[in-house]
Design a protein around this motif. Structure first.
Motif, mmCIF file in Angstrom:
data_model
loop_
_atom_site.group_PDB
_atom_site.id
_atom_site.type_symbol
_atom_site.label_atom_id
_atom_site.label_comp_id
_atom_site.label_asym_id
_atom_site.label_seq_id
_atom_site.Cartn_x
_atom_site.Cartn_y
_atom_site.Cartn_z
ATOM 1 N N PHE A 111 -1.148 3.278 -7.859
ATOM 2 C CA PHE A 111 -1.636 2.190 -8.715
ATOM 3 C C PHE A 111 -1.338 2.411 -10.197
ATOM 4 O O PHE A 111 -1.811 1.649 -11.040
ATOM 5 C CB PHE A 111 -3.132 1.958 -8.479
ATOM 6 N N ARG B 81 -3.771 -3.308 -14.874
ATOM 7 C CA ARG B 81 -3.483 -4.347 -15.882
ATOM 8 C C ARG B 81 -4.249 -4.078 -17.165
ATOM 9 O O ARG B 81 -3.752 -4.329 -18.259
ATOM 10 C CB ARG B 81 -3.832 -5.741 -15.331
ATOM 11 N N SER C 216 -9.215 -8.924 -16.552
ATOM 12 C CA SER C 216 -8.655 -7.728 -17.191
ATOM 13 C C SER C 216 -8.619 -7.846 -18.712
ATOM 14 O O SER C 216 -8.880 -6.866 -19.415
ATOM 15 C CB SER C 216 -7.263 -7.438 -16.637
ATOM 16 N N PRO D 200 -8.219 -1.970 -3.713
ATOM 17 C CA PRO D 200 -6.928 -2.302 -4.333
ATOM 18 C C PRO D 200 -7.055 -3.388 -5.392
ATOM 19 O O PRO D 200 -6.367 -3.356 -6.411
ATOM 20 C CB PRO D 200 -6.055 -2.781 -3.168
ATOM 21 N N MET D 201 -7.959 -4.332 -5.160
ATOM 22 C CA MET D 201 -8.171 -5.407 -6.136
ATOM 23 C C MET D 201 -8.627 -4.815 -7.468
ATOM 24 O O MET D 201 -8.115 -5.173 -8.523
ATOM 25 C CB MET D 201 -9.238 -6.362 -5.589
ATOM 26 N N LYS E 216 2.307 -5.426 -4.988
ATOM 27 C CA LYS E 216 1.483 -4.294 -5.395
ATOM 28 C C LYS E 216 0.366 -4.781 -6.318
ATOM 29 O O LYS E 216 -0.774 -4.364 -6.213
ATOM 30 C CB LYS E 216 2.380 -3.295 -6.116
ATOM 31 N N ASP E 217 0.749 -5.661 -7.243
ATOM 32 C CA ASP E 217 -0.231 -6.185 -8.198
ATOM 33 C C ASP E 217 -0.689 -7.545 -7.735
ATOM 34 O O ASP E 217 0.119 -8.393 -7.378
ATOM 35 C CB ASP E 217 0.378 -6.305 -9.589
ATOM 36 N N GLN E 218 -1.985 -7.729 -7.798
ATOM 37 C CA GLN E 218 -2.529 -9.002 -7.349
ATOM 38 C C GLN E 218 -2.533 -9.995 -8.503
ATOM 39 O O GLN E 218 -2.794 -9.625 -9.631
ATOM 40 C CB GLN E 218 -3.958 -8.792 -6.864
ATOM 41 N N SER F 216 -5.778 -2.441 -9.027
ATOM 42 C CA SER F 216 -4.650 -3.158 -9.626
ATOM 43 C C SER F 216 -5.107 -3.894 -10.883
ATOM 44 O O SER F 216 -4.341 -4.055 -11.828
ATOM 45 C CB SER F 216 -3.932 -4.072 -8.632
ATOM 46 N N LYS F 217 -6.385 -4.273 -10.917
ATOM 47 C CA LYS F 217 -6.894 -4.884 -12.154
ATOM 48 C C LYS F 217 -6.981 -3.830 -13.259
ATOM 49 O O LYS F 217 -6.626 -4.098 -14.403
ATOM 50 C CB LYS F 217 -8.268 -5.527 -11.904
ATOM 51 N N MET G 137 0.837 -1.200 0.000
ATOM 52 C CA MET G 137 0.000 0.000 0.000
ATOM 53 C C MET G 137 0.874 1.253 0.000
ATOM 54 O O MET G 137 2.019 1.211 0.451
ATOM 55 C CB MET G 137 -0.875 0.008 1.259
ATOM 56 N N TYR H 125 -3.428 -12.441 2.438
ATOM 57 C CA TYR H 125 -4.150 -13.573 1.848
ATOM 58 C C TYR H 125 -3.250 -14.808 1.837
ATOM 59 O O TYR H 125 -2.029 -14.693 1.823
ATOM 60 C CB TYR H 125 -4.556 -13.244 0.406
ATOM 61 N N GLY I 126 -24.042 -6.855 -6.220
ATOM 62 C CA GLY I 126 -23.313 -5.676 -6.671
ATOM 63 C C GLY I 126 -22.814 -4.782 -5.565
ATOM 64 O O GLY I 126 -22.191 -3.762 -5.805
ATOM 65 N N GLU J 79 -3.905 -12.398 -11.082
ATOM 66 C CA GLU J 79 -5.255 -12.408 -11.673
ATOM 67 C C GLU J 79 -6.097 -13.576 -11.175
ATOM 68 O O GLU J 79 -7.273 -13.434 -10.916
ATOM 69 C CB GLU J 79 -5.157 -12.465 -13.199
ATOM 70 N N ASP K 236 -19.642 -2.363 -6.120
ATOM 71 C CA ASP K 236 -18.312 -2.781 -6.556
ATOM 72 C C ASP K 236 -18.168 -2.847 -8.075
ATOM 73 O O ASP K 236 -17.224 -3.409 -8.591
ATOM 74 C CB ASP K 236 -17.940 -4.123 -5.913
ATOM 75 N N CYS L 76 -10.141 1.154 2.215
ATOM 76 C CA CYS L 76 -10.763 -0.113 1.825
ATOM 77 C C CYS L 76 -9.644 -1.097 1.507
ATOM 78 O O CYS L 76 -8.841 -0.846 0.633
ATOM 79 C CB CYS L 76 -11.655 0.166 0.619
ATOM 80 N N PRO L 77 -9.529 -2.169 2.269
ATOM 81 C CA PRO L 77 -8.341 -3.008 2.152
ATOM 82 C C PRO L 77 -8.417 -4.066 1.058
ATOM 83 O O PRO L 77 -7.412 -4.648 0.706
ATOM 84 C CB PRO L 77 -8.288 -3.690 3.516
ATOM 85 N N ASP L 78 -9.592 -4.328 0.542
ATOM 86 C CA ASP L 78 -9.738 -5.520 -0.288
ATOM 87 C C ASP L 78 -10.219 -5.194 -1.693
ATOM 88 O O ASP L 78 -9.462 -5.269 -2.653
ATOM 89 C CB ASP L 78 -10.711 -6.475 0.409
ATOM 90 N N VAL L 79 -11.472 -4.808 -1.828
ATOM 91 C CA VAL L 79 -12.034 -4.701 -3.179
ATOM 92 C C VAL L 79 -11.464 -3.498 -3.939
ATOM 93 O O VAL L 79 -11.294 -3.565 -5.150
ATOM 94 C CB VAL L 79 -13.583 -4.693 -3.156
ATOM 95 N N MET M 144 -14.281 -14.497 -7.541
ATOM 96 C CA MET M 144 -15.269 -14.407 -6.474
ATOM 97 C C MET M 144 -15.864 -15.795 -6.215
ATOM 98 O O MET M 144 -16.801 -15.926 -5.439
ATOM 99 C CB MET M 144 -16.387 -13.461 -6.882
ATOM 100 N N PRO N 291 -16.767 -7.365 -10.401
ATOM 101 C CA PRO N 291 -15.451 -7.754 -9.866
ATOM 102 C C PRO N 291 -14.922 -9.078 -10.423
ATOM 103 O O PRO N 291 -13.717 -9.314 -10.433
ATOM 104 C CB PRO N 291 -15.695 -7.887 -8.359
ATOM 105 N N ASP N 292 -15.797 -9.925 -10.895
ATOM 106 C CA ASP N 292 -15.374 -11.207 -11.478
ATOM 107 C C ASP N 292 -14.731 -11.052 -12.849
ATOM 108 O O ASP N 292 -14.027 -11.947 -13.308
ATOM 109 C CB ASP N 292 -16.596 -12.116 -11.661
#
Lengths: 161, 194
Positions: B120, B84, B184, B76-77, A147-149, B80-81, A41, A51, A85, A151, B163, B71-74, A156, B180-181
Motif C-alpha cells: 500500500f 492518498r 483524504s 484495504p479501503m 490497487k487504489d480505490q 489506500s485512503k 491485493m 464492487y 465505529g 475516493e 474502523d 480483511c477484504p473491505d475496510v 458509507m 471511514p467516511d
C-alpha cells in the motif's frame, strides 16, 4: 397442399414468436453492470472483494442470488455495516435490485467476496465473474483490478446503520 | 444563583450524555481523546521482529489502525485512503508513521504484515504480539474487535473491528479519530495543521 404449407408456416412463426417472448422475459437483457472493479491485493493474500453498480431496467425486481468466478475457490456476497465505529461483516443470501432501480456494491457496503484465490489479483488484471439471478438469468461481468480505490466509492452513505 | 446551578447541571448532562453514547468523532465531546491510552505508550513487535514502543516515536505523528490482512473491505479501503493522504501531505508525510496493529496474530505472520503494508506504499509498521499483548493495546484505545466464526462462509472466520484511524500527536497523545467516511483531503488538512 398449399393450405398445409401456410398452416405449417403459421405454426413455425408462432413457435418463433413464443420463444422470442420467452427470451425477452429473461432479466439478463435488462441488467446493466457498470464500474466493476476488484481490489488488487499482494500475492500472499487469498481473499479479495469485487464492487460494481447493478442497474435493473426491467419492470420487475431482480434478485441476485449468487456469483461465481473461475479465479476463486468460493464466491460469496457479503455486507459490511458500520455499527457505532465497529465494522461488521456478514454473508448475505441475496441482493434485491428494485424494478427500474440500481444497487451499488461499494466499500463499506455490499461486496462480492472472492475467497481462496487461485492466482494473485494484480493491478490492471481483468477478473471475469458471473452474476446469477433468481429467475435463472446470468450476467457476465468484466471487473478491472485496482490497487487504489476511487475516493467517491468510499462513502458509507446508504449503509445499514 | 439557582439559575447558575441549573445551568451547571444542564451543562454537565450535556457533556456526559453524549460521552456515554459517543462513538463517532462528530458525536464526541472535547476531551474524549484524553481518556485514550493516558500512558501514551504500548509495546508490541513489528513486522521485522523488532520491539516497538510507541514512546520511541515521539516527534512523529502516528496514524493508528486496528485490522487484519485478510480483511477484504475496510482495511484495504483505509490503507489506500491513507496512501492518498501521504501523497497530499508531500514532504510532511515523512514524519507521519502509520501503525497497523493486527487483531489476527494467528494468520498475520510478520512476513504477511510486511508484504501487505509494502503493497500500500505507506510509511508503515505492522505490529503483532500475543493475543493478550494485542488486547492490552486494543483496550488502551477503547477499541474493540470480535472474532466471528462463520459456518456458511468459506472464509472460516473473520473479525468485526473498530474502523477508526487514531491520530496521535508528536507527544503520543491521541488528538483525533478519523471515521471511514472522512475524505483524504480533509484528513491531510487536519494533519497539516498540527
Amino acid at each position: 397442399m398449399k393450405m398445409k404449407v401456410i398452416l405449417s408456416s403459421i405454426l413455425v412463426s408462432l413457435v418463433v414468436l413464443f420463444l422470442t417472448a420467452a427470451y425477452a422475459d429473461n432479466l439478463s437483457k435488462d441488467i446493466f453492470v457498470s464500474n466493476a472493479w476488484v481490489q488488487a491485493m499482494p500475492p500472499s493474500q487469498t481473499t479479495t472483494a469485487e464492487y460494481m453498480t447493478i442497474a435493473n431496467n426491467s419492470s420487475r425486481e431482480a434478485i441476485l442470488v449468487s456469483v461465481s468466478s473461475d479465479i476463486a475457490g468460493a464466491t460469496e456476497i457479503h455486507q459490511m455495516s458500520d455499527m457505532k465505529g465497529m465494522m461488521n461483516m456478514a454473508q448475505v443470501s441475496n441482493v434485491h435490485i428494485p424494478a427500474l432501480g440500481k444497487v451499488t456494491l461499494q466499500p463499506g457496503g455490499f461486496h462480492v467476496m472472492l475467497i481462496n484465490l487461485k492466482k494473485p489479483v494484480n493491478q490492471g488484471d481483468k477478473v471475469i465473474i458471473t452474476l446469477h439471478f433468481q429467475d435463472g438469468s446470468d450476467v457476465i461481468v468484466n471487473a478491472l483490478a485496482k490497487k487504489d480505490q476511487p475516493e467517491d466509492s468510499l462513502s458509507m452513505a446508504g449503509m445499514k446503520m | 444563583m439557582k439559575n447558575a446551578y441549573l445551568l451547571i447541571i444542564c451543562l454537565l448532562f450535556g457533556i456526559c450524555i453524549p460521552f456515554v453514547g459517543c462513538q463517532k468523532p462528530e458525536d464526541k465531546p472535547a476531551g474524549l481523546e484524553d481518556a485514550l491510552n493516558p500512558q501514551r505508550d504500548f509495546t508490541l513487535h513489528d513486522q521485522d521482529g523488532h520491539v516497538f514502543h510507541l514512546s520511541n516515536h515521539r516527534g512523529q505523528i502516528v496514524l493508528l489502525f486496528f485490522g487484519y490482512t485478510s480483511c477484504p473491505d475496510v482495511c484495504p479501503m483505509t490503507l489506500s485512503k491513507l496512501a492518498r493522504v501521504y501523497k497530499l501531505l508531500g514532504p510532511i508525510g515523512q514524519k507521519v508513521l502509520t501503525v497497523f496493529v493486527t487483531v489476527d496474530p494467528a494468520r498475520d505472520t510478520p512476513e504477511k504484515l510486511r508484504e501487505y503494508l509494502r503493497y500500500f506504499s505507506l510509511n508503515a509498521v505492522g505490529l503483532t504480539g500475543t493475543k493478550d499483548e494485542i488486547d492490552a493495546v486494543v483496550d488502551a484505545y477503547k477499541a474493540t474487535y470480535e472474532k466471528v466464526v462463520t459456518n456458511s462462509s468459506a472464509l472460516g472466520y473473520m473479525f468485526d473491528h473498530t474502523d477508526y484511524v487514531y491520530l496521535i500527536d508528536t507527544q503520543g497523545k491521541t488528538i483525533h479519530l478519523f471515521h471511514p467516511d472522512d475524505k483524504s483531503d480533509d484528513m491531510a488538512q487536519i494533519i497539516k495543521e498540527l
